[in-house]
Design a protein around this motif. Structure first.
Motif, short mmCIF file in Angstrom:
data_model
loop_
_atom_site.label_atom_id
_atom_site.label_comp_id
_atom_site.label_asym_id
_atom_site.label_seq_id
_atom_site.Cartn_x
_atom_site.Cartn_y
_atom_site.Cartn_z
N ALA A 154 0.96 -1.18 -0.14
CA ALA A 154 0.07 -0.07 0.20
C ALA A 154 0.67 1.22 -0.10
O ALA A 154 0.64 2.30 -0.65
N GLY A 155 2.11 1.25 0.76
CA GLY A 155 2.83 2.13 0.84
C GLY A 155 3.53 2.71 -0.74
O GLY A 155 3.75 3.54 -0.96
N LEU A 156 3.85 1.49 -1.50
CA LEU A 156 4.37 1.75 -2.69
C LEU A 156 3.54 2.27 -3.68
O LEU A 156 3.84 3.11 -4.40
N GLU A 157 2.12 1.77 -3.50
CA GLU A 157 1.33 2.68 -4.35
C GLU A 157 1.06 4.05 -4.05
O GLU A 157 0.96 4.91 -4.85
N ILE A 158 1.09 4.36 -2.74
CA ILE A 158 1.09 5.64 -2.30
C ILE A 158 2.04 6.58 -2.95
O ILE A 158 1.86 7.65 -3.75
N ALA A 159 3.34 6.10 -3.03
CA ALA A 159 4.62 6.76 -3.62
C ALA A 159 4.26 6.89 -5.08
O ALA A 159 4.67 7.88 -5.87
N GLU A 160 4.09 5.91 -5.75
CA GLU A 160 3.66 5.64 -7.25
C GLU A 160 2.53 6.61 -7.58
O GLU A 160 2.93 7.38 -8.70
N GLN A 161 1.49 6.92 -6.81
CA GLN A 161 0.51 7.68 -7.08
C GLN A 161 0.57 9.28 -6.84
O GLN A 161 0.44 9.77 -7.68
N LEU A 162 1.51 9.44 -5.87
CA LEU A 162 1.83 10.80 -5.76
C LEU A 162 3.24 11.25 -6.69
O LEU A 162 3.24 12.45 -6.63
N GLY A 163 3.94 10.20 -7.16
CA GLY A 163 4.99 10.47 -7.74
C GLY A 163 6.27 10.69 -6.75
O GLY A 163 7.26 11.26 -7.52
N ARG A 164 6.02 10.43 -5.75
CA ARG A 164 6.92 10.68 -4.70
C ARG A 164 6.56 10.18 -3.25
O ARG A 164 5.50 9.88 -3.16
N GLU A 165 7.54 9.96 -2.35
CA GLU A 165 7.15 10.01 -1.03
C GLU A 165 6.39 10.82 -0.24
O GLU A 165 6.98 12.12 -0.31
N PRO A 166 5.40 10.98 0.24
CA PRO A 166 4.91 12.17 0.91
C PRO A 166 5.81 12.29 2.26
O PRO A 166 6.40 11.50 2.92
N ARG A 167 5.45 13.75 2.93
CA ARG A 167 6.18 13.87 3.97
C ARG A 167 5.60 13.26 5.07
O ARG A 167 6.54 13.01 6.13
N GLN A 168 4.46 12.81 5.35
CA GLN A 168 4.03 12.27 6.55
C GLN A 168 2.71 11.28 5.89
O GLN A 168 1.99 11.69 5.20
N ILE A 169 2.67 10.11 6.67
CA ILE A 169 1.72 8.97 6.55
C ILE A 169 1.13 8.60 7.97
O ILE A 169 1.87 8.45 8.76
N VAL A 170 -0.23 8.80 7.98
CA VAL A 170 -0.81 8.51 9.13
C VAL A 170 -1.73 7.21 9.03
O VAL A 170 -2.29 7.03 7.91
N VAL A 171 -1.48 6.44 9.89
CA VAL A 171 -1.74 4.83 9.78
C VAL A 171 -2.57 4.29 11.03
O VAL A 171 -2.16 4.49 12.05
N PRO A 172 -3.83 3.75 10.56
CA PRO A 172 -4.44 3.20 11.59
C PRO A 172 -3.67 1.87 12.12
O PRO A 172 -3.14 1.11 11.24
N THR A 173 -3.72 1.72 13.36
CA THR A 173 -2.74 0.85 13.86
C THR A 173 -3.36 -0.18 14.86
O THR A 173 -3.98 0.43 16.10
N GLY A 174 -3.26 -1.36 14.76
CA GLY A 174 -3.84 -2.57 15.72
C GLY A 174 -2.28 -3.09 16.19
O GLY A 174 -1.63 -2.58 16.97
N GLY A 175 -2.00 -4.29 15.43
CA GLY A 175 -0.69 -4.93 15.71
C GLY A 175 0.41 -4.16 15.08
O GLY A 175 1.53 -4.59 15.32
N GLY A 176 0.07 -3.28 13.98
CA GLY A 176 1.29 -2.58 13.44
C GLY A 176 1.60 -3.25 12.20
O GLY A 176 2.57 -2.68 11.38
N GLY A 177 1.13 -4.08 11.65
CA GLY A 177 1.25 -4.46 10.41
C GLY A 177 1.36 -3.64 9.15
O GLY A 177 2.47 -3.76 8.36
N LEU A 178 0.29 -2.96 9.19
CA LEU A 178 0.20 -2.20 7.97
C LEU A 178 1.27 -0.97 8.16
O LEU A 178 1.79 -0.42 7.27
N ALA A 179 1.36 -0.09 9.41
CA ALA A 179 2.33 0.82 9.46
C ALA A 179 3.78 0.43 9.24
O ALA A 179 4.35 1.19 8.73
N ALA A 180 4.10 -0.90 9.98
CA ALA A 180 5.33 -1.28 9.76
C ALA A 180 5.68 -1.49 8.13
O ALA A 180 6.90 -1.03 7.69
N GLY A 181 4.80 -2.18 7.50
CA GLY A 181 5.02 -2.12 5.78
C GLY A 181 5.00 -1.02 5.22
O GLY A 181 5.89 -0.84 4.38
N ILE A 182 4.12 -0.12 5.59
CA ILE A 182 4.40 1.14 4.93
C ILE A 182 5.66 1.80 5.18
O ILE A 182 6.38 2.69 4.32
N ALA A 183 6.37 1.59 6.51
CA ALA A 183 7.43 2.45 6.87
C ALA A 183 8.66 1.64 6.20
O ALA A 183 9.67 2.39 5.74
#
Length: 312
Positions: A154-183
């Protein structure tokens, strides 16, 4: 520990198995922000990414013996969908108080459901016992490097769609799998983990420098998808290394975010999937330019959604 190369490999592996979800613009507190609508992913949440990556790596013998997972609903559906596509038997351990929509959607994908009481029983112990009995592969919801790598797509898609990495990504977090993957996927972005109040163990773990579990007296929350009692060394380690920050939001702030998503964007977002948006709307986080917030899931019972919309 997974790294960015694992995320890139996962993206290639699951290509064609998941949707490229849209990145939408919104005005929040006078700033333009971007919202990654994973609530529109197949199965209604980002979880199909990690589940597909993990199951596609099963050896032939492992596929024949099936998989066991534990989840309040979104990981359950992700595993069930991926398993059905691959012809793999799936057994899912789910809390008896999970939203009926999530239980029925998981069952509709052909998975066997085993219910448990989240207040008195240990879902991990139940799942491990079932996996041992069946010789099946246990597929955790976040404590697995292949799951984390898959979510990071999902993070790779964000960077591709923006054409760059954003300054800040805010992520819902339970166990942290999504946040860690995007990191891993976006190493230059600032990572903010958002959790419901009382279930903000990732925030407290990051602040204290060690894993701190949820207190036994944690309050009830609408964010069923984020009721994870303890984060994992994998997710905590990645987020700690990236100097990620954590914030928590109230139930009222979550409800406001669910209403905003529907009225401003015409999106159905579940409470747990709306916490990142809630942090921006409430002012818990400044909605700086070049901020992306992830809307991580949209699986909410219709009557609950209707009640939340009617509260304004």
């Amino acid at each position: 520990m997974p790294d960015r190369n694992d995320v890139l490999a996962a993206a290639e592996r699951i290509s064609g198995q998941v949707l490229k979800t849209p990145l939408l613009q919104a005005q929040i507190r006078g700033a333009r922000v971007w919202l990654k609508a994973e609530c529109l992913q197949t199965g209604g949440a980002f979880k199909l990414r990690g589940a597909s990556n993990r199951l596609l790596k099963l050896a032939p013998g492992e596929r024949r013996r099936g998989v066991v997972a534990f989840s309040s609903g979104n990981h359950a559906q992700g595993v069930a969908i991926a398993a059905k596509r691959l012809g793999v038997r799936a057994t899912i351990v789910m809390p008896s108080d999970a939203p009926a929509l999530k239980i029925e959607a998981t069952r509709a994908e052909g998975a066997t459901i085993v219910l448990y009481d989240r207040r008195t029983e240990d879902r991990v112990a139940i799942a491990r016992s079932l996996a041992d009995e069946e010789g099946a592969t246990l597929v955790p919801s976040f404590d697995d490097p292949d799951i984390v790598a898959g979510q990071g797509t999902a993070g790779l898609e964000i960077a591709e769609q923006l054409g760059r990495e954003p300054r800040q990504i805010v992520v819902p977090t339970g166990g942290g799998g999504l946040a860690a993957g995007i990191a891993l996927a976006c190493p230059a972005a600032r990572l903010i983990c958002v959790e419901p109040e009382g279930w903000d163990d990732m925030r407290r773990s990051l602040e204290q420098g060690e894993i701190v579990p949820v207190d036994g007296g944690a309050p009830p929350t609408l964010c069923d998808a984020l009721q994870t009692p303890r984060v994992s060394p994998i997710t905590f380690g990645i987020l700690q290394e990236r100097s990620a920050l954590g914030v928590s939001v109230t139930e009222d702030q979550v409800r406001q975010a669910v209403r905003f998503a529907w009225r401003e964007l015409k999106l159905v977002v579940e409470p747990g999937g709306a916490v990142a948006l809630a942090a921006l709307l409430s002012g818990k986080l400044a909605p700086e330019e070049d901020t992306v917030a992830v809307l991580s899931g949209g699986n909410i019972d219709l009557d609950l959604h209707s009640r939340i919309l009617a509260e304004a």
